[in-house]
Design a protein around this motif. Structure first.
Motif, short mmCIF file in Angstrom:
data_model
loop_
_atom_site.label_atom_id
_atom_site.label_comp_id
_atom_site.label_asym_id
_atom_site.label_seq_id
_atom_site.Cartn_x
_atom_site.Cartn_y
_atom_site.Cartn_z
N HIS A 27 0.83 -1.21 0.00
CA HIS A 27 0.00 0.00 0.00
C HIS A 27 0.86 1.26 0.00
O HIS A 27 0.55 2.23 -0.70
N PHE A 28 1.94 1.25 0.77
CA PHE A 28 2.79 2.44 0.87
C PHE A 28 3.87 2.37 -0.22
O PHE A 28 5.06 2.20 0.05
N LEU A 29 3.42 2.55 -1.45
CA LEU A 29 4.28 2.36 -2.62
C LEU A 29 5.51 3.26 -2.60
O LEU A 29 6.57 2.87 -3.08
N GLN A 30 5.35 4.47 -2.09
CA GLN A 30 6.47 5.40 -2.11
C GLN A 30 7.62 4.93 -1.23
O GLN A 30 8.76 5.39 -1.39
N LEU A 31 7.34 3.97 -0.34
CA LEU A 31 8.37 3.42 0.54
C LEU A 31 8.80 2.02 0.15
O LEU A 31 9.99 1.71 0.14
N ASP A 32 7.84 1.15 -0.17
CA ASP A 32 8.25 -0.24 -0.41
C ASP A 32 8.56 -0.53 -1.88
O ASP A 32 9.08 -1.60 -2.20
N SER A 33 8.28 0.41 -2.78
CA SER A 33 8.62 0.23 -4.20
C SER A 33 9.16 1.55 -4.76
O SER A 33 8.80 1.97 -5.85
N THR A 34 10.06 2.16 -4.01
CA THR A 34 10.51 3.51 -4.34
C THR A 34 11.11 3.61 -5.73
O THR A 34 10.78 4.52 -6.51
N ASP A 35 12.01 2.69 -6.09
CA ASP A 35 12.68 2.79 -7.38
C ASP A 35 11.69 2.65 -8.53
O ASP A 35 11.76 3.39 -9.52
N GLU A 36 10.78 1.69 -8.41
CA GLU A 36 9.79 1.48 -9.48
C GLU A 36 8.88 2.69 -9.61
O GLU A 36 8.58 3.14 -10.72
N VAL A 37 8.42 3.21 -8.47
CA VAL A 37 7.53 4.37 -8.50
C VAL A 37 8.25 5.59 -9.04
O VAL A 37 7.70 6.36 -9.84
N ALA A 38 9.50 5.78 -8.65
CA ALA A 38 10.27 6.92 -9.14
C ALA A 38 10.43 6.88 -10.65
O ALA A 38 10.29 7.89 -11.34
N ALA A 39 10.73 5.68 -11.17
CA ALA A 39 10.90 5.56 -12.62
C ALA A 39 9.59 5.86 -13.34
O ALA A 39 9.59 6.59 -14.36
N LEU A 40 8.48 5.33 -12.85
CA LEU A 40 7.18 5.60 -13.46
C LEU A 40 6.82 7.07 -13.35
O LEU A 40 6.30 7.68 -14.30
N ALA A 41 7.09 7.65 -12.18
CA ALA A 41 6.74 9.05 -11.95
C ALA A 41 7.55 9.98 -12.85
O ALA A 41 7.00 10.90 -13.48
N LEU A 42 8.86 9.76 -12.93
CA LEU A 42 9.69 10.64 -13.74
C LEU A 42 9.33 10.55 -15.21
O LEU A 42 9.35 11.55 -15.93
N ASP A 43 8.98 9.35 -15.66
CA ASP A 43 8.54 9.20 -17.05
C ASP A 43 7.24 9.95 -17.28
O ASP A 43 7.09 10.67 -18.28
N TRP A 44 6.29 9.81 -16.36
CA TRP A 44 4.99 10.46 -16.51
C TRP A 44 5.11 11.98 -16.41
O TRP A 44 4.51 12.70 -17.20
N LEU A 45 5.88 12.45 -15.46
CA LEU A 45 5.99 13.89 -15.25
C LEU A 45 6.80 14.58 -16.34
O LEU A 45 6.68 15.79 -16.53
N SER A 46 7.59 13.80 -17.08
CA SER A 46 8.38 14.41 -18.15
C SER A 46 7.56 14.59 -19.42
O SER A 46 8.05 15.21 -20.36
#
Length: 280
Positions: A261-280
């Motif tokens: 549930h707490f994706l920003q903590l337990d899947s940080t690298d995956e979420v960061a990659a998805l986020a940076l792609d989306w925000l770009s």
């Protein structure tokens, strides 16, 4: 890495944690959580040249505990609109749990104040109501229903419950000390209960926002990236099957393998990659 700042808005001062320089990403936390949980994700966003601002939900900081007369999601979304406006207008927004509802409703009522939107761990507002039709999901939401009972909710919301929810929702994690410290404050626990009671108690809805309520639960015009954890023990991935009907064209739903549930903590690298792609 965070410093605490105050964002002055037309709706009052909003305390927040902030880091970095560059285009702003506003990150809204949920329950039972704290803006500091965005720390690991913020490190990656800051390294990519972004400024992260993670506000405290109204009533969830010592300076705002007495400023939550209403607990409806629309109140929080209008707060978020004021924050974006104060930070320069159309900025990127990430919301987790209750914060996901904040981000989704913000995009629905003020699309002019958001650029790109990411929500995590809760389906879009326009489709959220469907999950209450599933008995197994109702069982996972036991705390939500118990919170409605005066006296019982106050007795249940304690360290043991928060520990249980974290272990059940993201089994790989332990409750951070900053979360325990936040909810040690009885006033903050009372405000958390108010947010949940507003789901059923219309007297906790701000009557001044009634007209906006016609927009807030409809699909937002802004495309959103919706992230869910494959192993989320709070809202399971099957609840996102119909999410596309509540999203604008160009949106995406991604199920993060191994994520809780707490994706920003337990899947940080995956979420960061998805986020940076989306925000770009």
């Amino acid at each position: 890495m965070f410093e605490e700042i105050v964002v002055g808005t037309e709706r009052g001062d909003v305390p927040a944690l902030a880091a970095g320089d560059g285009p702003v990403v506003v990150c809204w936390h949920g329950f039972p959580d704290h803006p500091a949980s965005f720390g690991p994700l913020a490190e990656r966003l800051v390294a990519a040249g972004r400024r992260v601002v993670a506000p405290f939900l109204r009533g969830h900081h010592p300076s705002t505990v007495g400023e939550l007369p209403f607990g409806d999601g629309l109140t929080l979304a209008v707060d978020a609109a004021a924050v974006n406006s104060a930070l320069g207008g159309a900025v990127d927004v990430i919301g987790h749990d209750i914060g996901a509802g904040v981000a989704g409703r913000l995009a629905a009522i003020r699309p002019d104040l958001v650029r790109r939107v990411i929500t995590m761990s809760v389906p879009p507002p326009a489709t959220l109501g469907r999950i209450f039709a599933e008995p197994a999901q109702q069982q996972r939401f036991f705390y939500l229903f118990v919170f409605q009972v005066a006296g019982v909710g106050e007795a249940l919301l304690n360290d043991k419950l928060i520990d249980y929810l974290w272990r059940t929702w993201s089994p790989a994690l332990e409750v951070p000390d900053y979360v325990t410290a936040m909810y040690a404050d009885p006033a903050i626990r009372a405000n958390a209960l108010k947010l949940y009671r507003a789901n059923f108690d219309r007297s906790l809805h701000d009557p001044a926002l009634t007209d906006l309520a016609k927009l807030s639960e409809k699909p937002a015009e802004v495309p959103m990236l919706v992230l869910a954890g494959a192993d989320d023990g709070c809202i399971t991935p099957d609840n996102y099957a119909g999410a596309a009907t509540g999203l604008a064209p160009g949106s995406r739903v991604e199920i993060v393998a191994g994520g809780g549930h707490f994706l920003q903590l337990d899947s940080t690298d995956e979420v960061a990659a998805l986020a940076l792609d989306w925000l770009s």
